[in-house]
Design a protein around this motif. Structure first.
Motif, PDB file in Angstrom:
ATOM      1  N   SER A 141      15.626 -12.294 -65.479  1.00 57.75           N
ATOM      2  CA  SER A 141      16.712 -13.581 -65.498  1.00 57.75           C
ATOM      3  C   SER A 141      16.007 -15.087 -65.857  1.00 57.75           C
ATOM      4  N   HIS A 142      16.897 -15.817 -66.185  1.00 58.88           N
ATOM      5  CA  HIS A 142      16.453 -16.991 -67.160  1.00 58.88           C
ATOM      6  C   HIS A 142      15.716 -18.005 -66.115  1.00 58.88           C
ATOM      7  N   ARG A 143      16.523 -18.046 -64.537  1.00 58.57           N
ATOM      8  CA  ARG A 143      15.924 -18.632 -64.107  1.00 58.57           C
ATOM      9  C   ARG A 143      15.087 -18.293 -63.005  1.00 58.57           C
ATOM     10  N   LEU A 144      14.403 -17.170 -63.011  1.00 59.57           N
ATOM     11  CA  LEU A 144      12.281 -17.434 -62.645  1.00 59.57           C
ATOM     12  C   LEU A 144      11.891 -17.395 -63.953  1.00 59.57           C
ATOM     13  N   HIS A 145      12.610 -17.432 -65.201  1.00 59.41           N
ATOM     14  CA  HIS A 145      11.607 -17.668 -66.319  1.00 59.41           C
ATOM     15  C   HIS A 145      11.814 -19.331 -65.944  1.00 59.41           C
ATOM     16  N   ALA A 191       9.803 -24.106 -70.825  1.00 56.30           N
ATOM     17  CA  ALA A 191      10.642 -24.384 -72.111  1.00 56.30           C
ATOM     18  C   ALA A 191      11.202 -23.365 -72.602  1.00 56.30           C
ATOM     19  N   CYS A 192      12.388 -24.320 -72.734  1.00 50.07           N
ATOM     20  CA  CYS A 192      13.521 -23.090 -73.597  1.00 50.07           C
ATOM     21  C   CYS A 192      12.598 -22.779 -74.872  1.00 50.07           C
ATOM     22  N   GLU A 193      12.215 -23.686 -75.707  1.00 51.09           N
ATOM     23  CA  GLU A 193      10.948 -23.734 -76.537  1.00 51.09           C
ATOM     24  C   GLU A 193      10.363 -22.560 -76.525  1.00 51.09           C
ATOM     25  N   VAL A 194       9.207 -22.187 -75.663  1.00 51.04           N
ATOM     26  CA  VAL A 194       8.324 -20.740 -75.795  1.00 51.04           C
ATOM     27  C   VAL A 194       9.088 -19.568 -76.302  1.00 51.04           C
ATOM     28  N   CYS A 195      10.551 -19.364 -75.747  1.00 56.79           N
ATOM     29  CA  CYS A 195      11.202 -18.224 -76.706  1.00 56.79           C
ATOM     30  C   CYS A 195      11.942 -18.605 -77.325  1.00 56.79           C
ATOM     31  N   HIS A 196      13.103 -19.481 -77.632  1.00 56.25           N
ATOM     32  CA  HIS A 196      14.073 -20.261 -78.222  1.00 56.25           C
ATOM     33  C   HIS A 196      13.471 -20.662 -78.988  1.00 56.25           C
ATOM     34  N   GLY A 197      12.150 -21.631 -79.937  1.00 60.65           N
ATOM     35  CA  GLY A 197      11.903 -21.785 -80.549  1.00 60.65           C
ATOM     36  C   GLY A 197      12.915 -23.344 -80.646  1.00 60.65           C
ATOM     37  N   ASN A 198      12.733 -23.926 -81.375  1.00 61.52           N
ATOM     38  CA  ASN A 198      13.471 -25.211 -82.078  1.00 61.52           C
ATOM     39  C   ASN A 198      15.065 -25.695 -81.737  1.00 61.52           C
ATOM     40  N   ILE A 199      15.523 -24.658 -80.723  1.00 55.30           N
ATOM     41  CA  ILE A 199      17.169 -24.288 -80.882  1.00 55.30           C
ATOM     42  C   ILE A 199      17.498 -25.669 -80.373  1.00 55.30           C
TER      43      ILE A 199
END
Length: 72
Positions: free
Chosen positions: A17-21, A28-36
């Protein structure tokens, strides 16, 4: 408008779940997706997250690594 193309498909026995994370864990999105957010075109390659990546992050964050946390 931009179209959405999913980059990952989780197996049916995995609950993610994106919501839980993002909301509950406040990651922050960058934690998993880097500099997207700074990109201007779709990425040419994407790092595939593995179970080992998830477990390592859960252990660093003090989150449960019990199998039932993510596997249904």
């Amino acid at each position: 408008p931009l179209g959405w193309n999913s980059l990952f498909r989780q197996p049916s026995h995995i609950f993610y779940s994106h919501r839980l994370h993002v909301v509950k864990a406040q990651l922050a999105c960058e934690v998993c997706h880097g500099n997207i957010a700074q990109t201007t075109s779709p990425p040419r390659s994407v790092k595939k997250l593995t179970m080992a990546d998830c477990i390592a992050c859960h252990e660093r964050s003090g989150v449960s690594v019990d199998c039932n946390t993510c596997h249904r």
